[in-house]
Design a protein around this motif. Structure first.
Motif, PDB file in Angstrom:
ATOM      1  N   ALA A 178       1.035  -1.443  -0.117  1.00  0.00           N
ATOM      2  CA  ALA A 178       0.037   0.189  -0.093  1.00  0.00           C
ATOM      3  C   ALA A 178       0.512   0.945   0.450  1.00  0.00           C
ATOM      4  N   LYS A 179       1.752   0.737   1.019  1.00  0.00           N
ATOM      5  CA  LYS A 179       2.712   2.429   0.615  1.00  0.00           C
ATOM      6  C   LYS A 179       3.356   3.689  -0.579  1.00  0.00           C
ATOM      7  N   ASP A 180       2.928   1.862  -1.483  1.00  0.00           N
ATOM      8  CA  ASP A 180       3.750   2.643  -3.304  1.00  0.00           C
ATOM      9  C   ASP A 180       2.801   2.897  -3.788  1.00  0.00           C
ATOM     10  N   ILE A 181       1.366   3.792  -3.091  1.00  0.00           N
ATOM     11  CA  ILE A 181       0.610   4.183  -3.803  1.00  0.00           C
ATOM     12  C   ILE A 181       1.417   5.701  -3.172  1.00  0.00           C
ATOM     13  N   SER A 182       1.681   6.016  -1.994  1.00  0.00           N
ATOM     14  CA  SER A 182       1.363   7.298  -1.705  1.00  0.00           C
ATOM     15  C   SER A 182       2.605   7.806  -2.489  1.00  0.00           C
ATOM     16  N   LEU A 183       3.561   6.978  -2.765  1.00  0.00           N
ATOM     17  CA  LEU A 183       5.287   7.400  -2.990  1.00  0.00           C
ATOM     18  C   LEU A 183       5.078   7.797  -4.541  1.00  0.00           C
ATOM     19  N   LEU A 184       4.009   7.308  -5.184  1.00  0.00           N
ATOM     20  CA  LEU A 184       3.240   6.842  -7.048  1.00  0.00           C
ATOM     21  C   LEU A 184       2.729   7.870  -7.269  1.00  0.00           C
ATOM     22  N   ALA A 185       2.000   8.374  -5.945  1.00  0.00           N
ATOM     23  CA  ALA A 185       0.706   9.645  -6.193  1.00  0.00           C
ATOM     24  C   ALA A 185       1.518  11.081  -7.023  1.00  0.00           C
ATOM     25  N   PRO A 186       2.041  11.255  -6.231  1.00  0.00           N
ATOM     26  CA  PRO A 186       2.646  13.103  -6.773  1.00  0.00           C
ATOM     27  C   PRO A 186       3.392  12.596  -8.080  1.00  0.00           C
ATOM     28  N   LEU A 187       3.587  11.655  -8.864  1.00  0.00           N
ATOM     29  CA  LEU A 187       4.345  11.405 -10.534  1.00  0.00           C
ATOM     30  C   LEU A 187       3.114  11.768 -11.078  1.00  0.00           C
ATOM     31  N   LEU A 188       2.222  10.412 -10.219  1.00  0.00           N
ATOM     32  CA  LEU A 188       0.792  10.265 -11.621  1.00  0.00           C
ATOM     33  C   LEU A 188       0.177  11.388 -11.548  1.00  0.00           C
ATOM     34  N   LYS A 189       0.172  12.517 -10.776  1.00  0.00           N
ATOM     35  CA  LYS A 189      -0.373  14.426 -10.970  1.00  0.00           C
ATOM     36  C   LYS A 189       0.475  15.221 -11.933  1.00  0.00           C
TER      37      LYS A 189
ATOM     38  N   ALA B  49      -6.166  -1.947  -1.987  1.00  0.00           N
ATOM     39  CA  ALA B  49      -7.081  -1.190  -2.924  1.00  0.00           C
ATOM     40  C   ALA B  49      -7.554   0.211  -2.256  1.00  0.00           C
ATOM     41  N   GLU B  50      -7.373   0.350  -0.805  1.00  0.00           N
ATOM     42  CA  GLU B  50      -8.476   1.658  -0.189  1.00  0.00           C
ATOM     43  C   GLU B  50      -7.454   2.732   0.160  1.00  0.00           C
ATOM     44  N   ALA B  51      -6.203   2.726  -0.738  1.00  0.00           N
ATOM     45  CA  ALA B  51      -4.831   3.779  -0.784  1.00  0.00           C
ATOM     46  C   ALA B  51      -5.058   3.994  -2.131  1.00  0.00           C
ATOM     47  N   ALA B  52      -5.295   3.245  -3.227  1.00  0.00           N
ATOM     48  CA  ALA B  52      -5.664   2.789  -4.473  1.00  0.00           C
ATOM     49  C   ALA B  52      -6.149   3.856  -4.685  1.00  0.00           C
ATOM     50  N   THR B  53      -8.131   3.822  -4.200  1.00  0.00           N
ATOM     51  CA  THR B  53      -9.134   4.476  -4.555  1.00  0.00           C
ATOM     52  C   THR B  53      -8.893   6.270  -3.860  1.00  0.00           C
ATOM     53  N   ALA B  54      -7.542   6.617  -3.375  1.00  0.00           N
ATOM     54  CA  ALA B  54      -6.996   7.900  -3.710  1.00  0.00           C
ATOM     55  C   ALA B  54      -6.916   8.584  -5.145  1.00  0.00           C
ATOM     56  N   VAL B  55      -6.388   7.377  -6.340  1.00  0.00           N
ATOM     57  CA  VAL B  55      -6.398   8.091  -6.985  1.00  0.00           C
ATOM     58  C   VAL B  55      -6.620   7.264  -8.237  1.00  0.00           C
ATOM     59  N   GLY B  56      -8.096   6.665  -8.366  1.00  0.00           N
ATOM     60  CA  GLY B  56      -8.889   6.668  -8.718  1.00  0.00           C
ATOM     61  C   GLY B  56      -8.862   5.109  -9.954  1.00  0.00           C
TER      62      GLY B  56
END
Length: 305
Positions: free
Chosen positions: A75-86, A118-125
């Motif tokens: 799940a921590k991978d999502i928080s690291l990836l989110a800024p780059l997606l944006k 999944a719970e972390a990933a819902t924040a990025v759609g």
């Protein structure tokens, strides 16, 4: 709420008998790409995709791709990836996770990990999670016994139910081991899970290769389970070897598109044109994916309206 979420997918909901489907109007098709092919292209250049993810995703977008399907381990991978997606204006409608669902001592831990992702990933759609339950040994000849297959099917169904509670659709993915022994593992997963909990990520080339390079087997599977296809992974080969660019080759993808249209199924489309030993080496990852995207957009033009 789950039906509404799927209906609002930017890729548009696939249309068919799947209980999660309720799309009233198709939306523009947006073709994504999995992380794995970029890993293989960069690897042959002596580069590591993950060593500088910022630069890797910059190159990814230079190919024209706007959808990214990563391989997520925690799940921590999502928080690291989110800024780059944006930063790169990338949509992550789906992600890929591994799971271990045939070992009694691993099942609950694996389900917990995927649900946390999944719970972390819902924040990025993210709205589709693809999983390929791990084999006995990656690259090995060992096959699961009947008890392990029964455990895995039950665990896959449980995972699908948990994800559905969170407005996430589970898509079952296979490589070639599941096609061995009359495809007993693949068929058992499909026949002993509920379609509303477990959809199918059709990886056409792994099914083709795992069945002895057989389009007969591939299209039989489409006929049997086509209504459950929520995602499609695209890879092509010539004479059995993966090509650099997704295009004409061993698999008749035009026929596959027609079959999906006949079934009124409109899956999330994800490029996965990787390279392997024997593949041509004439293009950079950016050039190859730019050409693959052009071909895929033309191939699926009838899905965009």
């Amino acid at each position: 709420m789950f039906v509404k979420a799927i209906a609002n997918l930017a890729v548009a909901s696939f249309i068919g008998s799947h209980p999660a489907v309720a799309a009233k109007a198709a939306k523009p098709l947006a073709i994504a790409c999995n992380q794995y092919p970029w890993f293989t292209f960069l690897q042959r250049q002596g580069r590591n995709w993950s060593a500088d993810l910022d630069n890797s995703l910059r190159e990814f977008t230079q190919s024209g791709l706007t959808g990214y399907e990563p391989i997520i381990e925690a799940a921590k991978d999502i928080s690291l990836l989110a800024p780059l997606l944006k930063k790169y204006n990338l949509q992550m409608r789906s992600l890929y996770v591994n799971s271990v669902l045939h070992k009694p001592e691993e099942i609950e831990k694996s389900i917990y990990s995927v649900v946390a992702i999944a719970e972390a990933a819902t924040a990025v759609g993210t709205q589709i999670i693809v999983t390929n339950p791990s084999p006995i040994r990656w690259g090995g000849p060992e096959d699961k016994d009947d008890k392990q297959l029964e455990l895995q099917a039950a665990a896959l169904g449980k995972l699908g139910k948990e994800l559905r509670k969170r407005d996430i659709l589970l898509a079952y993915h296979t490589h070639d081991p599941e096609m061995r022994n009359a495809a007993r593992e693949f068929h058992h997963m499909m026949l002993h899970t509920d379609p509303k909990d477990v959809s199918l990520c059709l990886d056409a080339h792994w099914i083709y290769r795992g069945s002895g390079n057989s389009q007969v087997a591939l299209f039989d599977i489409v006929r049997l389970y086509g209504k459950r296809i929520s995602e499609l992974h695209l890879r092509q080969s010539k004479a059995g070897i993966w090509t650099e660019v997704f295009g004409e080759g061993d698999i008749d993808y035009k026929r596959l598109v027609k079959a999906l249209q006949t079934l009124k199924v409109r899956p999330h489309v994800v490029l996965e044109q990787a390279v392997e030993k024997g593949s041509p080496n004439t293009l950079t990852a950016i050039e190859a994916h730019r050409q693959s995207l052009t071909y895929a957009n033309d191939l699926f033009a009838g899905f965009a309206n």
